[in-house]
Design an enzyme around this catalytic site. Structure first.
Site, mmCIF file in Angstrom:
data_model
loop_
_atom_site.group_PDB
_atom_site.id
_atom_site.type_symbol
_atom_site.label_atom_id
_atom_site.label_comp_id
_atom_site.label_asym_id
_atom_site.label_seq_id
_atom_site.Cartn_x
_atom_site.Cartn_y
_atom_site.Cartn_z
ATOM 1 N N SER A 153 0.865 -1.188 0.012
ATOM 2 C CA SER A 153 0.043 0.103 0.046
ATOM 3 C C SER A 153 0.851 1.349 0.012
ATOM 4 O O SER A 153 1.953 1.224 -0.781
ATOM 5 C CB SER A 153 -0.966 -0.101 1.202
ATOM 6 O OG SER A 153 -1.634 1.054 1.237
ATOM 7 N N TYR A 199 -5.441 7.554 -6.585
ATOM 8 C CA TYR A 199 -4.815 6.649 -6.130
ATOM 9 C C TYR A 199 -4.814 6.197 -4.616
ATOM 10 O O TYR A 199 -4.713 5.140 -4.293
ATOM 11 C CB TYR A 199 -3.202 7.347 -6.317
ATOM 12 C CG TYR A 199 -1.952 6.525 -5.516
ATOM 13 C CD1 TYR A 199 -1.526 5.399 -6.258
ATOM 14 C CD2 TYR A 199 -1.426 6.986 -4.437
ATOM 15 C CE1 TYR A 199 -0.417 5.154 -5.765
ATOM 16 C CE2 TYR A 199 -0.460 6.452 -3.919
ATOM 17 C CZ TYR A 199 0.167 5.524 -4.576
ATOM 18 O OH TYR A 199 1.225 4.668 -3.890
ATOM 19 N N LYS A 225 -5.107 2.352 -2.756
ATOM 20 C CA LYS A 225 -4.161 2.195 -1.604
ATOM 21 C C LYS A 225 -5.003 2.022 -0.004
ATOM 22 O O LYS A 225 -4.582 0.941 0.804
ATOM 23 C CB LYS A 225 -3.086 2.997 -1.170
ATOM 24 C CG LYS A 225 -2.197 2.937 -2.462
ATOM 25 C CD LYS A 225 -1.560 1.877 -2.738
ATOM 26 C CE LYS A 225 -0.425 1.825 -4.027
ATOM 27 N NZ LYS A 225 0.243 0.617 -4.141
#
Ligand SMILES: NC(=O)C1=CN([C@@H]2O[C@H](COP(=O)(O)OP(=O)(O)OC[C@H]3O[C@@H](n4cnc5c(N)ncnc54)[C@H](OP(=O)(O)O)[C@@H]3O)[C@@H](O)[C@H]2O)C=CC1
Ligand SMILES: CCCCCCCCCCCCCCCC(=O)[C@@H](N)CO
Length: 328
Positions: free
Chosen positions: A174, A188, A192
């Site tokens: 992550s 993004y 994660k």
């Protein structure tokens, strides 16, 4: 309350705490000597350094990525670090964002060469930055397919065998951006964050079966991928992220491998990342009892500090993101 009751409770608490610490200090690391380690994204950056360190520990390795030339070069670098005469380093060209079916067939082929995967390290991933209105819908979907599903599907392939053997190691990469959302990184960040939720559930489903699950949370790391994303990264995003430091992929890769072998749930580098991770710990399975105890005391103070950090983030945003002035 009867004072003798209090004394008994305190004694029990002290005993439990010492047993936990003893178990923590005497826990056994897993060993990858002669075992098959498969690393997606193993041709570059953090993944390459995980591979190099795994080679030093005597593992047979398959690195997975798309570009064959870069894969071949990486295999040669990894081979220089081998410690066994019959140690095998292979590569496999695969787009991990290509869907469940393709990943299942490809991983079957990967195992036909070097045997069942003992350790799976998911490092393939990418960041495309931009404010929400500037994010192309196809980029948002692409990052979900690559960062999230490109990690989920390989795990679904290796899990049944690991469960049957009651052994194995799984790493998900992550980011510190998987703990806090940052200006210019929304799409993004979401991929994660998703990995963190997945990793927590995976850990709960596999802990009793002796499988290690590790979630790596790197801050900015000086890799080819990072150099590339810098080009499109808004100034505000760069300045906020720089508060987390800039790390070397060799250090991040080594820490990731060491944490995974020890069975640590989080793999973190740098004091800023530690602070952020403690602040965002929620109910994650952070296993170190000494730290767990410390966190109980630190949490309030750190939350207080975080107001200052958040204020500073706001200051950075306001500095650059001025409303467009009317032009007459
Ligand atoms: N560097 C940083 O600042 C940080 C990175 N991370 C995360 O760490 C991971 C590694 O990043 P980093 O080392 O910087 O990246 P790099 O760009 O240096 O390396 C990425 C690797 O993934 C491979 N890859 C990319 N796309 C695919 C795909 N579709 N299918 C298969 N393989 C693919 C690349 O090879 P190829 O292109 O040939 O396919 C390469 O081997 C990523 O998940 C990233 O999000 C997290 C926090 C910070
Ligand atoms: C004293 C208190 C310290 C706390 C400061 C917190 C600072 C915030 C740091 C956020 C870092 C986010 C990095 C994301 C990197 C990433 O995922 C991309 N490079 C992807 O490749």
């Amino acid at each position: 309350m009867d004072p003798s009751f209090e004394v008994i409770m305190i004694i029990i608490a002290v005993i439990v705490f010492h047993v936990l610490i003893f178990r923590w200090l005497t826990r056994k690391s897993k060993d990858i000597y002669g075992k098959h380690v498969c690393i997606t994204g193993g041709s570059s950056g953090i993944g390459l350094w995980v591979a190099i360190n795994a080679a030093k520990k005597g593992a047979d390795i398959t690195i997975v990525a798309r570009n064959i030339k870069i894969l071949e070069k990486a295999v040669n670098v990894i081979k220089e670090n081998c410690v066994r005469n019959d140690q095998r380093i292979e590569y496999y060209s695969l787009d991990v964002a290509s869907g469940h079916k393709n990943i299942q067939t490809s991983f079957k082929e990967i195992e036909e060469k070097l045997g069942d995967i003992y350790m799976l390290v998911n490092c393939a991933g990418m960041a495309i930055c931009g404010t929400i209105e500037d994010t192309k819908p196809e980029d948002a979907k692409f990052m979900m397919d690559l960062n999230y599903l490109g990690t989920v599907y390989p795990i679904q392939y290796v899990l049944p065998k690991m469960k049957a053997k009651k052994d194995g190691i799984i790493v998900l990469t992550s980011s510190q951006g998987g703990l806090i959302g940052i200006y210019g990184m929304a799409a993004y960040n979401a991929t994660k964050f998703a990995l963190r939720g997945f990793a927590e559930a995976l850990s709960m489903e596999t802990k009793h079966l002796g499988i290690n699950v590790t979630l790596s949370l790197p801050a900015d790391t000086d890799t080819p991928g990072f150099a590339n994303e810098q080009k499109s990264k808004p100034k505000i995003t760069q300045e906020i992220c720089s508060g987390g430091g800039l790390f070397k992929p060799e250090d991040v890769g080594k820490k990731l491998l060491d944490d995974a072998l020890k069975g640590n749930f989080f793999s973190i580098m740098g004091i800023e990342s530690w602070i952020l991770t403690i602040l965002c710990v929620g109910m994650s399975p952070w296993k170190n009892p000494i730290l767990g105890f410390l966190q109980c005391y630190l949490m309030g103070v750190l939350r207080m500090i975080s107001f200052g950090i958040q204020w500073n983030f706001g200051r950075i945003v306001r500095k650059y993101d001025k409303p467009k002035e009317k032009s007459n």
